[in-house]
Design a protein around this motif. Structure first.
Motif, mmCIF file in Angstrom:
data_model
loop_
_atom_site.group_PDB
_atom_site.id
_atom_site.type_symbol
_atom_site.label_atom_id
_atom_site.label_comp_id
_atom_site.label_asym_id
_atom_site.label_seq_id
_atom_site.Cartn_x
_atom_site.Cartn_y
_atom_site.Cartn_z
ATOM 1 N N TRP A 61 -2.141 -12.813 -6.957
ATOM 2 C CA TRP A 61 -1.455 -11.928 -7.010
ATOM 3 C C TRP A 61 0.236 -12.866 -8.172
ATOM 4 O O TRP A 61 0.465 -13.734 -7.457
ATOM 5 C CB TRP A 61 -1.087 -11.716 -5.617
ATOM 6 N N ASP A 62 0.737 -11.922 -8.735
ATOM 7 C CA ASP A 62 1.302 -11.682 -9.339
ATOM 8 C C ASP A 62 3.192 -11.696 -8.317
ATOM 9 O O ASP A 62 2.722 -10.918 -7.257
ATOM 10 C CB ASP A 62 2.034 -11.423 -10.827
ATOM 11 N N ALA A 63 4.074 -12.649 -9.249
ATOM 12 C CA ALA A 63 5.177 -12.397 -7.949
ATOM 13 C C ALA A 63 5.604 -10.572 -8.428
ATOM 14 O O ALA A 63 6.284 -10.112 -7.351
ATOM 15 C CB ALA A 63 6.773 -13.432 -9.168
ATOM 16 N N TRP A 64 5.206 -10.073 -8.797
ATOM 17 C CA TRP A 64 5.981 -8.658 -8.912
ATOM 18 C C TRP A 64 4.922 -7.766 -8.159
ATOM 19 O O TRP A 64 5.600 -6.616 -7.159
ATOM 20 C CB TRP A 64 5.344 -7.950 -10.431
ATOM 21 N N SER B 273 -19.729 -13.228 2.862
ATOM 22 C CA SER B 273 -20.716 -13.851 2.092
ATOM 23 C C SER B 273 -20.406 -13.196 0.866
ATOM 24 O O SER B 273 -19.998 -14.114 -0.154
ATOM 25 C CB SER B 273 -21.879 -13.258 2.423
ATOM 26 N N SER B 274 -19.406 -12.146 1.036
ATOM 27 C CA SER B 274 -18.792 -11.733 -0.947
ATOM 28 C C SER B 274 -17.777 -11.858 -0.160
ATOM 29 O O SER B 274 -16.088 -10.758 0.309
ATOM 30 C CB SER B 274 -19.039 -10.322 -0.299
ATOM 31 N N ARG B 275 -17.054 -12.361 -1.522
ATOM 32 C CA ARG B 275 -15.625 -12.757 -1.563
ATOM 33 C C ARG B 275 -14.820 -11.806 -3.045
ATOM 34 O O ARG B 275 -15.680 -12.086 -3.942
ATOM 35 C CB ARG B 275 -15.647 -14.299 -1.679
ATOM 36 N N THR B 276 -13.349 -11.652 -3.051
ATOM 37 C CA THR B 276 -13.060 -10.994 -4.212
ATOM 38 C C THR B 276 -12.038 -11.886 -4.136
ATOM 39 O O THR B 276 -11.367 -12.353 -3.624
ATOM 40 C CB THR B 276 -13.195 -9.716 -3.823
ATOM 41 N N VAL B 277 -11.450 -11.713 -6.131
ATOM 42 C CA VAL B 277 -10.108 -12.928 -6.672
ATOM 43 C C VAL B 277 -9.169 -11.479 -5.988
ATOM 44 O O VAL B 277 -8.304 -12.201 -5.423
ATOM 45 C CB VAL B 277 -10.743 -13.201 -7.881
ATOM 46 N N GLY B 278 -8.991 -10.272 -6.223
ATOM 47 C CA GLY B 278 -8.312 -9.081 -6.112
ATOM 48 C C GLY B 278 -8.117 -8.717 -4.530
ATOM 49 O O GLY B 278 -9.054 -9.588 -3.412
ATOM 50 N N HIS B 279 -7.984 -7.803 -4.830
ATOM 51 C CA HIS B 279 -8.317 -6.444 -3.563
ATOM 52 C C HIS B 279 -9.995 -6.574 -3.539
ATOM 53 O O HIS B 279 -10.873 -6.132 -4.514
ATOM 54 C CB HIS B 279 -8.183 -4.947 -4.049
ATOM 55 N N ASN B 280 -10.441 -6.422 -2.450
ATOM 56 C CA ASN B 280 -11.782 -6.141 -1.948
ATOM 57 C C ASN B 280 -12.029 -4.325 -1.880
ATOM 58 O O ASN B 280 -11.294 -3.974 -2.323
ATOM 59 C CB ASN B 280 -12.395 -6.930 -0.767
ATOM 60 N N PRO B 281 -13.608 -4.056 -2.101
ATOM 61 C CA PRO B 281 -13.118 -2.841 -2.431
ATOM 62 C C PRO B 281 -13.076 -1.739 -1.018
ATOM 63 O O PRO B 281 -12.909 -0.614 -1.284
ATOM 64 C CB PRO B 281 -15.187 -2.607 -2.257
ATOM 65 N N MET B 282 -13.191 -2.908 0.272
ATOM 66 C CA MET B 282 -12.610 -1.995 1.422
ATOM 67 C C MET B 282 -10.996 -1.770 1.092
ATOM 68 O O MET B 282 -10.117 -0.945 1.617
ATOM 69 C CB MET B 282 -12.826 -2.339 2.898
ATOM 70 N N GLY C 46 -0.747 -15.327 3.745
ATOM 71 C CA GLY C 46 -0.495 -16.305 3.137
ATOM 72 C C GLY C 46 -0.609 -16.090 1.189
ATOM 73 O O GLY C 46 0.179 -16.592 0.734
ATOM 74 N N ALA C 47 -1.760 -15.829 1.111
ATOM 75 C CA ALA C 47 -1.952 -15.010 -0.320
ATOM 76 C C ALA C 47 -1.039 -14.171 -1.090
ATOM 77 O O ALA C 47 -0.468 -14.504 -2.659
ATOM 78 C CB ALA C 47 -3.338 -14.272 -0.221
ATOM 79 N N MET C 48 -0.880 -13.575 0.107
ATOM 80 C CA MET C 48 0.276 -12.573 -0.508
ATOM 81 C C MET C 48 1.466 -13.259 -0.704
ATOM 82 O O MET C 48 2.837 -12.418 -1.376
ATOM 83 C CB MET C 48 0.230 -11.129 0.655
ATOM 84 N N ILE C 49 2.281 -13.920 0.398
ATOM 85 C CA ILE C 49 3.101 -14.694 0.117
ATOM 86 C C ILE C 49 3.671 -15.456 -1.240
ATOM 87 O O ILE C 49 4.363 -15.664 -1.820
ATOM 88 C CB ILE C 49 3.317 -15.038 1.477
ATOM 89 N N GLY C 50 2.073 -16.832 -1.535
ATOM 90 C CA GLY C 50 2.397 -17.461 -2.200
ATOM 91 C C GLY C 50 2.032 -17.083 -3.752
ATOM 92 O O GLY C 50 2.204 -18.056 -4.704
#
Lengths: 152, 226
Positions: B12-15, B90-99, B179-183
């Motif tokens: 996630w970028d700072a924006w 088992s399935s991981r995504t970089v950004g938002h997942n499909p749900m 934590g991911a959405m913060i950092g």
């Protein structure tokens, strides 16, 4: 001119009141009150919208203010006994209106005074005076709603 | 799945993070000021939310890859496919997942609806209509105010679902999305191409457009605006 309008409105209110009082049920009174309050809200919004314009039209401001003045003068007659929650209409009136009539009347009288002052300046083109008096009317409306109206 | 050897990937970028947390902070402010009848700060909170949402919509087409709608708004097949792996992780995504992508869409749609309706809403006393209240009558403005509130509670429901999902990820899948959405960093995103981040000037341009549009709307969409 203004005096005539006020007298005319007062007279009309008296005649209508005398004719309707006998037959008026609590539910009718509650429904009429709500219609009248909406008219007041509409006039308030009319003034607000007009004042937002770069150059408010004195005639429009005056028209709304006169309507408000006439309605404010009638307001005490809109709360006959039996027009509260017991009327069966979905109302926002608190029982305090009838439990503390002196205080309620004082608030209504304060609105009448402020609305009348607004009617006096609305058509005069003095924006600062109109703004200030519009705020005073808002204050008078709000002061009564604070203690006597159920918050929605 | 072994999380131990996972490398940290910036997702996630700072924006995105700033927009997310400002909206998260401002929605309760908007609610509270409305409850207390403090319309001046309520408007300001609404304008700020509106500008942030407009910026986010811009960032959804012009921003970093993980912010773009095209990258995370997926069809029913991907949605169901992901849903089947929800518990085993088992399935991981970089950004938002499909749900989660649809959660973002629902939140944005409702934020747009609440703020847009608020612009035309008229209070019961006719004291303080929204900045576009002049386009509607008193009675129409009252109906709109009612919908303003209804859509707000729909938004609250989706926020509750969103928070429940985040807690679910933390407790069941041991993934710390907060934590991911913060950092900005996630661990163990699986085998994915790294995100591409948009240049700062695009964010500045979007922020200027969003702020300008919001300012003009708050002034009642008058022409000339000055």
């Amino acid at each position: 001119m203004r005096m005539k309008i006020i007298l005319g409105a007062a007279l009309a209110a008296c005649v209508a009141g005398a004719a309707g009082a006998a037959a008026m049920t609590g539910a009718q009174a509650a429904a009429d009150r709500q219609a009248h309050m909406k008219q007041m809200g509409g006039a308030m919004k009319g003034i607000f919208d007009e004042l937002q314009k770069p150059s408010p039209a004195p005639a429009a401001l005056n028209q709304y203010a006169q309507r408000l003045d006439a309605l404010a003068a009638q307001l005490p007659s809109w709360f006959p006994a039996g027009s509260g929650a017991e009327s069966g209409v979905k109302v926002a009136t608190k029982a305090d209106i009838w439990a503390r009539p002196a205080e309620f009347s004082a608030r209504a009288a304060a609105l009448k005074t402020e609305a009348h002052k607004l009617a006096g300046v609305a058509g005069g083109g003095d924006s600062a005076a109109i703004q200030a008096q519009f705020r005073a009317v808002k204050g008078a409306c709000g002061a009564c709603h604070e203690g006597f109206k159920v918050k929605s | 799945m072994t999380a131990a050897s996972a490398e940290r990937v910036k997702v996630w970028d700072a924006w995105v993070r700033l927009t997310h947390w400002l909206v998260a902070a401002l929605v309760p402010v908007a609610w509270w000021t409305a409850e207390k009848g403090m319309m001046a700060p309520h408007r300001l909170a609404g304008y700020a939310i509106m500008a942030l949402v407009l910026f986010r919509l811009w960032w959804g087409v012009a921003g970093s890859s993980t912010a773009r709608f095209a990258s995370f708004v997926k069809g029913p097949r991907a949605f169901l496919g992901y849903a089947r792996t929800l518990l085993d992780g088992s399935s991981r995504t970089v950004g938002h997942n499909p749900m989660g992508g649809w959660s973002v869409v629902a939140l944005l749609v409702l934020l747009v609806a609440v703020t847009a309706l608020g612009l035309f809403a008229v209070d019961i006393d006719g004291f303080e209509p929204g900045p576009l209240g002049r386009f509607v009558s008193f009675d129409q403005g009252r109906v709109i105010a009612h919908w303003h509130e209804l859509t707000f509670w729909a938004l609250v429901a989706v926020i509750a679902l969103h928070i429940a999902a985040v807690v679910f990820y933390l407790v069941v899948r041991r993934e710390n999305l907060v934590g991911a959405m913060i950092g900005g960093y996630k661990r163990d995103v699986g085998d994915h191409a790294p995100p591409r981040f948009a240049p700062v000037w695009l964010a500045v341009l979007g922020a200027a457009l969003a702020a300008g549009a919001t300012w003009w709307i708050s002034k009642g969409l008058r022409w000339p605006p000055f």
